[in-house]
Design a protein around this motif. Structure first.
Motif, PDB file in Angstrom:
ATOM      1  N   ARG A  16       0.821  -1.213   0.000  1.00 33.08           N
ATOM      2  CA  ARG A  16       0.000   0.000   0.000  1.00 33.08           C
ATOM      3  C   ARG A  16       0.853   1.260   0.000  1.00 33.08           C
ATOM      4  NH1 ARG A  16      -2.770   3.958   2.716  1.00 33.08           N
ATOM      5  NH2 ARG A  16      -5.020   4.111   2.293  1.00 33.08           N
ATOM      6  N   ALA A  17       1.919   1.256   0.794  1.00 34.52           N
ATOM      7  CA  ALA A  17       2.749   2.450   0.931  1.00 34.52           C
ATOM      8  C   ALA A  17       3.398   2.866  -0.386  1.00 34.52           C
ATOM      9  CB  ALA A  17       3.822   2.225   1.988  1.00 34.52           C
ATOM     10  N   TYR A  18       3.508   1.924  -1.332  1.00 31.22           N
ATOM     11  CA  TYR A  18       4.185   2.221  -2.592  1.00 31.22           C
ATOM     12  C   TYR A  18       3.201   2.370  -3.764  1.00 31.22           C
ATOM     13  CZ  TYR A  18       8.310   0.885   0.045  1.00 31.22           C
ATOM     14  OH  TYR A  18       9.296   0.809   0.993  1.00 31.22           O
ATOM     15  N   ARG A  19       1.946   2.375  -3.448  1.00 29.67           N
ATOM     16  CA  ARG A  19       0.951   2.460  -4.522  1.00 29.67           C
ATOM     17  C   ARG A  19       0.595   3.913  -4.851  1.00 29.67           C
ATOM     18  NH1 ARG A  19      -3.286  -2.446  -4.873  1.00 29.67           N
ATOM     19  NH2 ARG A  19      -1.906  -4.122  -4.169  1.00 29.67           N
ATOM     20  N   HIS A  20       0.282   4.121  -6.130  1.00 30.52           N
ATOM     21  CA  HIS A  20      -0.264   5.386  -6.632  1.00 30.52           C
ATOM     22  C   HIS A  20      -1.533   5.022  -7.405  1.00 30.52           C
ATOM     23  CE1 HIS A  20       3.584   7.186  -5.501  1.00 30.52           C
ATOM     24  NE2 HIS A  20       4.172   6.181  -6.146  1.00 30.52           N
ATOM     25  N   ASP A  21      -2.547   4.639  -6.631  1.00 26.97           N
ATOM     26  CA  ASP A  21      -3.738   4.018  -7.196  1.00 26.97           C
ATOM     27  C   ASP A  21      -4.784   5.080  -7.555  1.00 26.97           C
ATOM     28  OD1 ASP A  21      -6.120   2.647  -7.693  1.00 26.97           O
ATOM     29  OD2 ASP A  21      -5.617   1.033  -6.291  1.00 26.97           O
ATOM     30  N   PRO A  22      -5.034   5.302  -8.857  1.00 30.18           N
ATOM     31  CA  PRO A  22      -5.990   6.345  -9.242  1.00 30.18           C
ATOM     32  C   PRO A  22      -7.438   5.995  -8.906  1.00 30.18           C
ATOM     33  CG  PRO A  22      -5.290   5.129 -11.166  1.00 30.18           C
ATOM     34  CD  PRO A  22      -4.451   4.633 -10.027  1.00 30.18           C
ATOM     35  N   VAL A  23      -7.758   4.695  -8.848  1.00 28.90           N
ATOM     36  CA  VAL A  23      -9.135   4.295  -8.550  1.00 28.90           C
ATOM     37  C   VAL A  23      -9.479   4.645  -7.103  1.00 28.90           C
ATOM     38  CG1 VAL A  23     -10.732   2.359  -8.382  1.00 28.90           C
ATOM     39  CG2 VAL A  23      -9.130   2.494 -10.305  1.00 28.90           C
ATOM     40  N   LEU A  24      -8.564   4.336  -6.178  1.00 31.48           N
ATOM     41  CA  LEU A  24      -8.808   4.690  -4.785  1.00 31.48           C
ATOM     42  C   LEU A  24      -8.778   6.203  -4.590  1.00 31.48           C
ATOM     43  CD1 LEU A  24      -6.877   1.911  -2.843  1.00 31.48           C
ATOM     44  CD2 LEU A  24      -9.330   2.100  -3.269  1.00 31.48           C
ATOM     45  N   ALA A  25      -7.934   6.882  -5.364  1.00 36.93           N
ATOM     46  CA  ALA A  25      -7.905   8.345  -5.289  1.00 36.93           C
ATOM     47  C   ALA A  25      -9.247   8.927  -5.739  1.00 36.93           C
ATOM     48  CB  ALA A  25      -6.777   8.896  -6.151  1.00 36.93           C
ATOM     49  N   MET A  26      -9.803   8.382  -6.816  1.00 34.98           N
ATOM     50  CA  MET A  26     -11.126   8.818  -7.275  1.00 34.98           C
ATOM     51  C   MET A  26     -12.180   8.540  -6.208  1.00 34.98           C
ATOM     52  SD  MET A  26     -13.473   7.208 -10.307  1.00 34.98           S
ATOM     53  CE  MET A  26     -13.640   5.728  -9.276  1.00 34.98           C
ATOM     54  N   ALA A  27     -12.123   7.338  -5.621  1.00 33.40           N
ATOM     55  CA  ALA A  27     -13.085   6.985  -4.577  1.00 33.40           C
ATOM     56  C   ALA A  27     -12.971   7.936  -3.386  1.00 33.40           C
ATOM     57  CB  ALA A  27     -12.868   5.544  -4.137  1.00 33.40           C
ATOM     58  N   ASP A  28     -11.743   8.294  -3.030  1.00 27.75           N
ATOM     59  CA  ASP A  28     -11.510   9.246  -1.945  1.00 27.75           C
ATOM     60  C   ASP A  28     -12.152  10.585  -2.274  1.00 27.75           C
ATOM     61  OD1 ASP A  28     -10.555  10.555   0.276  1.00 27.75           O
ATOM     62  OD2 ASP A  28      -8.430  10.213  -0.147  1.00 27.75           O
ATOM     63  N   LEU A  29     -11.943  11.057  -3.495  1.00 29.49           N
ATOM     64  CA  LEU A  29     -12.505  12.344  -3.902  1.00 29.49           C
ATOM     65  C   LEU A  29     -14.032  12.308  -3.865  1.00 29.49           C
ATOM     66  CD1 LEU A  29     -12.161  15.198  -5.089  1.00 29.49           C
ATOM     67  CD2 LEU A  29     -12.214  14.135  -7.361  1.00 29.49           C
ATOM     68  N   LEU A  30     -14.636  11.280  -4.423  1.00 28.51           N
ATOM     69  CA  LEU A  30     -16.093  11.205  -4.451  1.00 28.51           C
ATOM     70  C   LEU A  30     -16.672  11.111  -3.039  1.00 28.51           C
ATOM     71  CD1 LEU A  30     -16.688   8.866  -7.529  1.00 28.51           C
ATOM     72  CD2 LEU A  30     -16.833  11.365  -7.438  1.00 28.51           C
ATOM     73  N   THR A  31     -15.970  10.419  -2.150  1.00 30.15           N
ATOM     74  CA  THR A  31     -16.432  10.341  -0.758  1.00 30.15           C
ATOM     75  C   THR A  31     -16.398  11.711  -0.096  1.00 30.15           C
ATOM     76  OG1 THR A  31     -15.694   8.048  -0.558  1.00 30.15           O
ATOM     77  CG2 THR A  31     -15.999   9.278   1.486  1.00 30.15           C
ATOM     78  N   ARG A  32     -15.333  12.470  -0.331  1.00 27.15           N
ATOM     79  CA  ARG A  32     -15.241  13.815   0.246  1.00 27.15           C
ATOM     80  C   ARG A  32     -16.326  14.733  -0.315  1.00 27.15           C
ATOM     81  NH1 ARG A  32      -8.775  15.305   0.869  1.00 27.15           N
ATOM     82  NH2 ARG A  32      -8.035  13.202   1.412  1.00 27.15           N
ATOM     83  N   LEU A  33     -16.589  14.624  -1.622  1.00 26.80           N
ATOM     84  CA  LEU A  33     -17.647  15.432  -2.221  1.00 26.80           C
ATOM     85  C   LEU A  33     -19.013  15.058  -1.638  1.00 26.80           C
ATOM     86  CD1 LEU A  33     -16.530  15.417  -5.971  1.00 26.80           C
ATOM     87  CD2 LEU A  33     -16.387  17.337  -4.376  1.00 26.80           C
ATOM     88  N   ASP A  34     -19.227  13.773  -1.431  1.00 26.91           N
ATOM     89  CA  ASP A  34     -20.481  13.312  -0.843  1.00 26.91           C
ATOM     90  C   ASP A  34     -20.644  13.854   0.577  1.00 26.91           C
ATOM     91  OD1 ASP A  34     -22.908  11.749  -0.815  1.00 26.91           O
ATOM     92  OD2 ASP A  34     -21.856  10.287   0.428  1.00 26.91           O
ATOM     93  N   ASP A  35     -19.570  13.852   1.366  1.00 32.09           N
ATOM     94  CA  ASP A  35     -19.633  14.411   2.720  1.00 32.09           C
ATOM     95  C   ASP A  35     -19.978  15.897   2.691  1.00 32.09           C
ATOM     96  OD1 ASP A  35     -18.991  11.949   3.811  1.00 32.09           O
ATOM     97  OD2 ASP A  35     -16.860  12.404   4.057  1.00 32.09           O
TER      98      ASP A  35
END
Length: 422
Positions: free
Chosen positions: A240-259
């Motif tokens: 995990r520490a070495y990942r640059h995962d765009p899918v999880l980044a997108m999910a993070d963004l959408l979650t913040r927008l939803d909040d």
């Protein structure tokens, strides 16, 4: 086409007939298709023109191909109210989206012919409201109000690729006045614009209300394709520490927008937010691979310009923070904005009073979808809307407006206009 006025409910019968006839004129798969600036759209307008003449109404066509109906005595009125909507549909769409507003206008005129209207009223049947055909919406109302752009006239048709201007000229429309960007009439002649439309959400169904007065039309910030780019890798071999995962980044963004959406609603604000297109490239990505990029759409809507401005700033702040933390990058592409349009306070109040006179408890709501009424409002014309209860949403063959509800909406408009002096 003329139905005897001795029938106990002739206008309701006439409404049934018009909707049935136009459905039969424009069948397509599971629903109907009346493409913008097409021969089929013209056939629908010609049908309405014949029906209007049968009911002793005057018929005119403007320079953009929109059709106008009026009582003969009001044909050349210097000032008048307008009841309008559009006749085109999305591909394989429903029969009521747009058309209901035109039919309502015709019924108001026919009723007004017999009962008397205190002010001149015209019904406007517009072309090209749906963006499905040329990528831009409200073409007929934009042309009428002088808001059509050169880019819209050059926009290619989704099927044959020919520009809108070519399709217009093929129907005998002179595009020179539209290129000039000037209104096709003196807009101060229009004392007010009223549009009846089916509701495209579930609120009236849930509240068991046949109709509502619309207070405003949400503006929006749209991004057709936001791209988040990271780094691909093996799904089992990269910690995990070495990942640059765009899918999880997108999910993070959408979650913040939803909040943020929830917080705005809880503090009395107006907002809806949708990401309707989401995906990685299935040809390159796999269940065992960390994707290197993902794309998604964003559609952020509100009645408040301040809320839209806040969400725009918040979106970019959160993208920057997530990009730093997760080692990814975001590219929104061009923003496609549309300003909110508030309905005229006096017209809203008058329609609410008219609703009460019909025996229905007055009820108001916002419109989440865009409508030609917004174009008139943004051009400085006082505008208002009536929503009619409709099951199953819109832009699909399952639109389920009941004629009884439609007649309630039509009566509200008639009551309002018959009580209006100016």
């Amino acid at each position: 086409m003329n139905i005897a006025m001795t029938d106990p409910d002739p206008l309701s019968r006439l409404a049934h007939q018009i909707f049935d006839d136009l459905r039969a004129l424009s069948p397509d798969g599971a629903g109907v298709s009346r493409p913008a600036y097409s021969g089929i759209e013209t056939q629908a307008l010609d049908y309405l023109a014949d029906l209007a003449r049968d009911h002793m109404l005057a018929v005119d066509t403007d320079a953009a191909g929109n059709m106008w109906f009026s009582l003969p005595a009001h044909r050349n009125a210097e000032s008048f109210m307008v009841i309008g909507s559009h006749v085109d549909t999305v591909p394989e769409g429903g029969n009521y989206d747009g058309l209901a507003g035109v039919v309502a206008g015709l019924l108001v005129l026919i009723r007004g012919r017999d009962r008397g209207l205190r002010i001149p009223v015209k019904c406007l049947a517009m072309r090209g409201e749906e963006s499905a055909w040329f990528g831009s919406c409200y073409l007929g109302s934009k042309a009428l109000t002088g808001q059509m752009t050169a880019a819209e006239l050059a926009a290619p048709h989704k099927g044959d690729g020919r520009p809108l201007a070519d399709h217009m000229r093929a129907l005998g429309i002179d595009t020179a006045p539209l290129t000039a960007g000037q209104p096709l009439m003196l807009l101060d002649q229009i004392a007010g614009y009223v549009e009846l439309h089916i509701e495209q959400g579930p609120l009236l169904i849930e509240r068991d209300m046949p109709a509502a007065v619309v207070t405003g039309i949400r503006g929006n910030i749209r991004y057709r394709s936001v791209t988040c780019t990271g780094a691909g890798g093996h799904s089992g071999a990269v910690p995990r520490a070495y990942r640059h995962d765009p899918v999880l980044a997108m999910a993070d963004l959408l979650t913040r927008l939803d909040d943020s959406w929830l917080h705005i609603l809880q503090t009395g604000g107006d907002l809806v937010l949708t990401s309707g297109i989401v995906g990685t490239d299935p040809a390159r990505h796999a269940i065992t691979r960390i994707a290197d990029n993902v794309s998604f759409s964003l559609d952020i809507r509100s009645q408040s310009t301040e809320v839209l401005d806040h969400m725009r700033a918040y979106l970019h702040e959160e993208m920057a923070d997530i990009a730093r933390v997760r080692g990814v990058s975001f590219d929104t592409g061009p923003e496609i904005p549309a300003a909110p349009a508030l309905m005229d306070d006096a017209m809203v109040a008058g329609l609410m009073e008219a609703m009460g006179r019909t025996g229905i408890a007055p009820f108001s709501m916002a419109s989440g979808a865009g409508h030609d009424a917004a174009v008139f409002a943004q051009a400085g014309v006082p505008a208002a809307m009536i929503f009619v209860r409709n099951r199953n949403g819109s832009h699909n063959p399952r639109e389920a407006m009941e004629i009884a509800d439609f007649m309630v909406g039509t009566r509200i408009i008639s009551e309002y206009l018959e009580a209006t002096d100016t």
